[in-house]
Design a protein around this motif. Structure first.
Motif, PDB file in Angstrom:
ATOM      1  N   SER A 295       0.807  -1.281  -0.131  1.00 11.03           N
ATOM      2  CA  SER A 295      -0.066  -0.045   0.002  1.00 11.03           C
ATOM      3  C   SER A 295       0.837   1.381   0.071  1.00 11.03           C
ATOM      4  O   SER A 295       2.030   1.433   0.515  1.00 11.03           O
ATOM      5  N   LEU A 296       0.285   2.227  -0.685  1.00 10.86           N
ATOM      6  CA  LEU A 296       0.959   3.585  -0.690  1.00 10.86           C
ATOM      7  C   LEU A 296       0.179   4.508   0.229  1.00 10.86           C
ATOM      8  O   LEU A 296      -0.947   4.720  -0.169  1.00 10.86           O
ATOM      9  N   VAL A 297       0.790   5.057   1.204  1.00 14.08           N
ATOM     10  CA  VAL A 297       0.109   6.156   2.090  1.00 14.08           C
ATOM     11  C   VAL A 297       0.641   7.591   1.892  1.00 14.08           C
ATOM     12  O   VAL A 297       1.999   7.690   1.979  1.00 14.08           O
ATOM     13  N   THR A 298      -0.198   8.111   1.435  1.00  7.57           N
ATOM     14  CA  THR A 298       0.340   9.716   1.174  1.00  7.57           C
ATOM     15  C   THR A 298      -0.214  10.638   2.178  1.00  7.57           C
ATOM     16  O   THR A 298       0.269  11.901   1.961  1.00  7.57           O
ATOM     17  N   ASN A 299      -1.060  10.198   3.059  1.00  7.11           N
ATOM     18  CA  ASN A 299      -1.696  11.343   3.966  1.00  7.11           C
ATOM     19  C   ASN A 299      -1.333  10.937   5.411  1.00  7.11           C
ATOM     20  O   ASN A 299      -1.312   9.525   5.506  1.00  7.11           O
ATOM     21  N   SER A 300      -1.181  11.611   6.295  1.00 10.87           N
ATOM     22  CA  SER A 300      -1.065  11.165   8.056  1.00 10.87           C
ATOM     23  C   SER A 300      -2.413  10.287   8.333  1.00 10.87           C
ATOM     24  O   SER A 300      -3.192  10.313   7.626  1.00 10.87           O
ATOM     25  N   ILE A 301      -2.326   9.451   9.272  1.00 10.63           N
ATOM     26  CA  ILE A 301      -3.250   8.659   9.732  1.00 10.63           C
ATOM     27  C   ILE A 301      -3.506   8.797  11.277  1.00 10.63           C
ATOM     28  O   ILE A 301      -2.262   8.862  11.989  1.00 10.63           O
ATOM     29  N   THR A 302      -4.591   9.100  11.636  1.00  9.78           N
ATOM     30  CA  THR A 302      -4.757   9.507  12.823  1.00  9.78           C
ATOM     31  C   THR A 302      -5.700   8.779  13.743  1.00  9.78           C
ATOM     32  O   THR A 302      -5.866   8.921  15.075  1.00  9.78           O
ATOM     33  N   GLU A 303      -6.063   7.659  13.026  1.00  7.04           N
ATOM     34  CA  GLU A 303      -6.915   6.599  13.720  1.00  7.04           C
ATOM     35  C   GLU A 303      -6.356   5.149  13.882  1.00  7.04           C
ATOM     36  O   GLU A 303      -5.898   4.681  12.566  1.00  7.04           O
ATOM     37  N   PRO A 304      -6.167   4.671  14.727  1.00  6.24           N
ATOM     38  CA  PRO A 304      -5.614   2.989  14.728  1.00  6.24           C
ATOM     39  C   PRO A 304      -6.569   2.177  13.772  1.00  6.24           C
ATOM     40  O   PRO A 304      -7.583   2.717  13.585  1.00  6.24           O
ATOM     41  N   GLY A 305      -5.968   1.102  13.092  1.00  3.66           N
ATOM     42  CA  GLY A 305      -6.762   0.201  12.236  1.00  3.66           C
ATOM     43  C   GLY A 305      -6.015  -0.222  11.237  1.00  3.66           C
ATOM     44  O   GLY A 305      -4.852  -0.049  11.093  1.00  3.66           O
ATOM     45  N   VAL A 306      -6.626  -0.648  10.329  1.00  4.40           N
ATOM     46  CA  VAL A 306      -5.890  -1.388   9.195  1.00  4.40           C
ATOM     47  C   VAL A 306      -6.269  -0.648   7.871  1.00  4.40           C
ATOM     48  O   VAL A 306      -7.185  -0.469   7.673  1.00  4.40           O
ATOM     49  N   TYR A 307      -5.209  -0.185   7.316  1.00  8.13           N
ATOM     50  CA  TYR A 307      -5.225   0.427   5.865  1.00  8.13           C
ATOM     51  C   TYR A 307      -4.677  -0.194   4.661  1.00  8.13           C
ATOM     52  O   TYR A 307      -3.689  -0.946   4.925  1.00  8.13           O
ATOM     53  N   SER A 308      -5.296   0.090   3.573  1.00  2.93           N
ATOM     54  CA  SER A 308      -4.735  -0.592   2.481  1.00  2.93           C
ATOM     55  C   SER A 308      -4.930   0.342   0.978  1.00  2.93           C
ATOM     56  O   SER A 308      -5.573   1.368   1.121  1.00  2.93           O
ATOM     57  N   SER A 309      -4.205   0.036   0.106  1.00  3.98           N
ATOM     58  CA  SER A 309      -4.532   0.556  -1.150  1.00  3.98           C
ATOM     59  C   SER A 309      -4.269  -0.491  -2.159  1.00  3.98           C
ATOM     60  O   SER A 309      -3.676  -1.601  -2.039  1.00  3.98           O
ATOM     61  N   GLY A 310      -4.401   0.065  -3.454  1.00  2.00           N
ATOM     62  CA  GLY A 310      -3.813  -0.970  -4.627  1.00  2.00           C
ATOM     63  C   GLY A 310      -5.032  -1.899  -4.985  1.00  2.00           C
ATOM     64  O   GLY A 310      -6.261  -1.669  -4.651  1.00  2.00           O
ATOM     65  N   THR A 311      -4.845  -2.754  -6.041  1.00  2.00           N
ATOM     66  CA  THR A 311      -5.722  -3.686  -6.465  1.00  2.00           C
ATOM     67  C   THR A 311      -5.275  -5.156  -6.530  1.00  2.00           C
ATOM     68  O   THR A 311      -3.998  -5.191  -6.607  1.00  2.00           O
ATOM     69  N   GLY A 312      -6.088  -6.148  -6.077  1.00  2.00           N
ATOM     70  CA  GLY A 312      -5.650  -7.328  -6.217  1.00  2.00           C
ATOM     71  C   GLY A 312      -5.389  -7.940  -7.626  1.00  2.00           C
ATOM     72  O   GLY A 312      -5.923  -7.464  -8.700  1.00  2.00           O
ATOM     73  N   ALA A 313      -4.449  -9.101  -7.822  1.00  5.50           N
ATOM     74  CA  ALA A 313      -4.284  -9.397  -9.120  1.00  5.50           C
ATOM     75  C   ALA A 313      -5.169 -10.043  -9.625  1.00  5.50           C
ATOM     76  O   ALA A 313      -6.076 -10.863  -8.953  1.00  5.50           O
ATOM     77  N   MET A 314      -5.274  -9.990 -10.835  1.00  2.06           N
ATOM     78  CA  MET A 314      -6.447 -10.883 -11.646  1.00  2.06           C
ATOM     79  C   MET A 314      -5.823 -11.345 -12.993  1.00  2.06           C
ATOM     80  O   MET A 314      -4.620 -11.229 -13.424  1.00  2.06           O
ATOM     81  N   GLN A 315      -6.480 -12.002 -13.973  1.00  2.00           N
ATOM     82  CA  GLN A 315      -5.972 -12.450 -15.016  1.00  2.00           C
ATOM     83  C   GLN A 315      -5.574 -11.368 -15.750  1.00  2.00           C
ATOM     84  O   GLN A 315      -6.526 -10.208 -16.030  1.00  2.00           O
ATOM     85  N   ASN A 316      -4.406 -11.262 -16.593  1.00  3.14           N
ATOM     86  CA  ASN A 316      -4.126  -9.966 -17.492  1.00  3.14           C
ATOM     87  C   ASN A 316      -5.348  -9.443 -18.375  1.00  3.14           C
ATOM     88  O   ASN A 316      -5.317  -8.362 -18.573  1.00  3.14           O
ATOM     89  N   ALA A 317      -5.821 -10.389 -18.794  1.00  2.00           N
ATOM     90  CA  ALA A 317      -6.658 -10.002 -19.921  1.00  2.00           C
ATOM     91  C   ALA A 317      -7.834  -8.981 -19.264  1.00  2.00           C
ATOM     92  O   ALA A 317      -8.136  -8.046 -19.836  1.00  2.00           O
ATOM     93  N   LEU A 318      -8.487  -9.641 -18.310  1.00  3.66           N
ATOM     94  CA  LEU A 318      -9.510  -8.757 -17.419  1.00  3.66           C
ATOM     95  C   LEU A 318      -8.843  -7.488 -17.038  1.00  3.66           C
ATOM     96  O   LEU A 318      -9.403  -6.476 -16.975  1.00  3.66           O
TER      97      LEU A 318
END
Lengths: 346, 346, 346
Positions: A295-318
């Motif tokens: 994940s890429l974090v570009t802003n500060s985080i002020t609340e505990p918890g789980v954070y994520s970015s991006g997209t999961g892998a899928m078949q290349n054609a899709l």
């Protein structure tokens, strides 16, 4: 690697040491530690993750460390306790051949400046270099080819494997473990631009690392531009990590492989950054934050918890189709709003 | 690290040297450089970023470098100039303990081949290795444990910190700074497949690096397959960067930590790649391109500007829902088009 | 780097060696290998990629390796064969100055433990360290400053460049190539948490690497926690790669730069991971999978094919709008479904 089985212990002694309830023959001795499926009759094993429960009924181990909830399927002696993973950690250190005491002394090929302060029982291995003014606490081990810069210090019990580099003016606490190829205290990446070219900003700060810190192979922790880069106690850093100048990492945080943290960002205590996570510069991440892998974090985080970015892998054609649509996403959202408005009006 | 304050200067001398307008006592001396909030009465400080303006009124510095627009809140002596960040860069180098002249000479434990060409005032530190045919210009410093391969050359004033590796046949310009653990000239990643297994392609090219280049800790610049990998003048490369074979980086470009550039890609002049950026192979990136952190570039870029990819971090629960929808994005776009068409027809 | 042209050969001899059909003067000699555009009259060149066909008509090479389909535009002698890229690989090794036999022996500054087993024709360069119990096969080369840990073994013909680190208890097969700064066998990243702090899990496993494996500069392959980390035959690993504990990589797979693989993941045979790809832990990736650059894989893959994630780069202004919309994507999808339902009902 076959663990050299220099350690042998009775199940009774182990139960006492680990605070476990033994069900089985306390006199039986074990001389190795292995997974449920690999263990033989001289080994002790453990069950710390339900995913491995399927291997329990057929284990050939002498005994198994496990939680009382899982005793039903255990075909052999058992040591019951609440946190088998933690007990496995303690057990692993008993069987660690690297934990055996090694002969103290300075290898004749090592180069140690005259004014270096050496604690009791220090070991400096072949081809290592320790520069002027360095201070090595008791029981420090400096691996072959490692270099300790001028005026740096290593707390008692710290161990550097081979080919580690510590620059000048770096302070490292007690019981640190630094793996090969890691570099502590190289210049941060600071340059001023005059409109045509770059001018180096000398990095005058240092690095201060707390106690019980581990740094993985080929990781970089840069020195501060003016103040220091700070790594708290009990911070665990995996391989291939980059920590830029003036970053601060709070105590007990863990950074998985390939993490990169840009300059002056502050990470709180008890944070966990997944593999390949990137944090932009000058952010503040509060205590208790987890960020999932890459994940890429570009802003500060002020609340505990789980954070994520991006997209999961899928078949290349899709993926190709979806990635093209991502570039149209703002347009898609606007068109949807327009349709909704028209629908409301009709 | 406490900067060893070996440098002391009057404010009048500093103003002259930096081309600044001094308002205050020109005889007052400073012997340190610190941030606005850390500076004491013997230190000079600077204001180069509005975000730090809040620390100006309470600074205890002897004097502050700043832009004329910010003099109102300055409680102490000041040196006014148009680019305080650039002036800070110059000042930082005055206070740099590493810039002090060091004794020239070859440490007795270093291994230097007989036919190596050494310029004036070269310093080769403990356990270093310089192989046959290498050429070291005037004032070159080779840090402890560093290795210079056969027939490689380092221009005047270049400095290698500890445990740097330069392979054979590498040419590095003047005033280079190579940080520990970096590797210049390892084989590019080239293999031909015969349908069953890989066959190595010997990497017969080299690496040519211009003047004033800095390479961060644990970074890799691979040698070319046939021609050379080329790094232009004044290119600044951070830690943990990978530059593959036959890449070309134009002058004055800057690459932040963890950047990876695949084979044969050409990056223009005055480009800036954010941390973790990846460039595919065989691309051409024109002059003046900026790519933001962790973006993936798979196509050539022909217009200067700022480019990005990816998604920002969000709370994991929201991200999971959105990431699933990303896999449906092409379908979503098609369904939206259908609705629009139906709406127009109704 | 100008390749030192120590090798010279007639076109007839080359045709025989490569199994090519020669059209031209078999007596003509070549002494260098170069690209179509760089080649001079003493060089041989090759055409292996249609993108370079445009350089064929003007080449000054003595001869060109090419596929029979491309002979029409060849202005000089030619060697025709079905796989010119594979033939180029073979040719490159003929011209490789590093392939020249080097003098065997242990440099006086190297430190080799007394009980080390050395095969025939081993070369150990300056400042290297080989610890007790290590086994080096015939023709092994240990570069300057490299360190081989206790009880580790290197198969015949393996070559370590400068400043490589191999920990204790690591087994490496024949004809391995390990580039500078790579680290094999550092501790995996294993800690148990007691609710307040971390407890190290000693990493008691090793690393077993097959034959014909290459590892790039500054890459890390960690040792197993209990069992071993396993790298199959003919696996090719680029620079800046991290392979965590207990990972298994099947034979003939290739990992490009900056790949990171988390613990216990199994990658099949003949897989190809693009630059910067990340694999989560405990996954199984079947044989024949390709993952494109900088993709994140968080689930096992059971079908061969090409997989991707992420978004391509675009202009930052457009990207900012789209990235905001990504955070609304689930909402967008739900609103679209609602509209569709309403449309069906109206």
């Amino acid at each position: 690697m076959k663990t050299t089985k220099t350690f042998s212990c009775s199940l009774g002694e182990l139960a006492t040491r680990l605070g476990a309830t033994l069900v089985g023959d306390g006199e039986r001795r074990v001389s190795g530690l292995a997974t449920l499926s690999d263990a033989g009759p001289d080994d002790i094993s453990f069950l710390a993750n339900k995913a491995y429960l399927k291997y329990l009924p057929a284990t050939r181990a002498a005994a198994v460390l496990l939680h009382p909830a899982h005793v039903a399927d255990c075909p052999v002696a058992r040591l019951e306790l609440d946190n088998p993973y933690l007990a496995y950690a303690e057990l692993s250190r008993l069987f660690d051949p690297m934990a055996m005491p090694q002969e103290a002394g300075v290898h004749p090929s090592a180069m140690v400046a005259e004014d270096v302060s050496l604690g009791a029982n220090v070991r400096i291995e072949a081809q290592a270099v320790v520069e002027r003014g360095a201070v090595l606490g008791d029981d420090v081990v400096i691996g072959p080819g490692s270099v300790i810069g001028a005026d740096s210090s290593l707390g008692a019990g710290s161990r550097l494997y081979a080919n580690v580099t510590v620059y000048h003016g770096v302070t490292i606490g007690e019981r640190a473990i630094l793996h090969s190829g890691c570099v502590i205290g190289a210049d941060g990446f600071g340059f001023a631009h005059d409109g045509a070219r770059w001018h180096k900003i000398a990095q005058l700060g240092g690095v201060i690392i707390g106690d019980e810190v581990e740094v993985g192979s080929c990781s970089s922790i840069d020195r501060g531009a003016l103040g220091d880069t700070l790594i708290g106690d009990d911070v665990k850093i995996d391989s291939q990590v980059q920590i830029a100048h003036n970053v601060q990492i709070g105590a007990h945080s863990a950074l998985a492989g390939c993490v990169g943290i840009a300059g002056s960002t502050r990470v709180g205590r008890h944070c966990m950054l997944g593999g390949g996570v990137g944090l932009s510069g000058h952010l503040t991440i509060c205590d208790g934050v987890q960020v999932t892998g890459m994940s890429l974090v570009t802003n500060s985080i002020t609340e505990p918890g789980v954070y994520s970015s991006g997209t999961g892998a899928m078949q290349n054609a899709l993926w190709r189709k979806n990635a093209v649509r991502f570039k149209q996403l703002d347009d898609i959202a606007k068109r949807l709003s327009r349709l909704e408005r028209d629908a409301r009006q009709s």
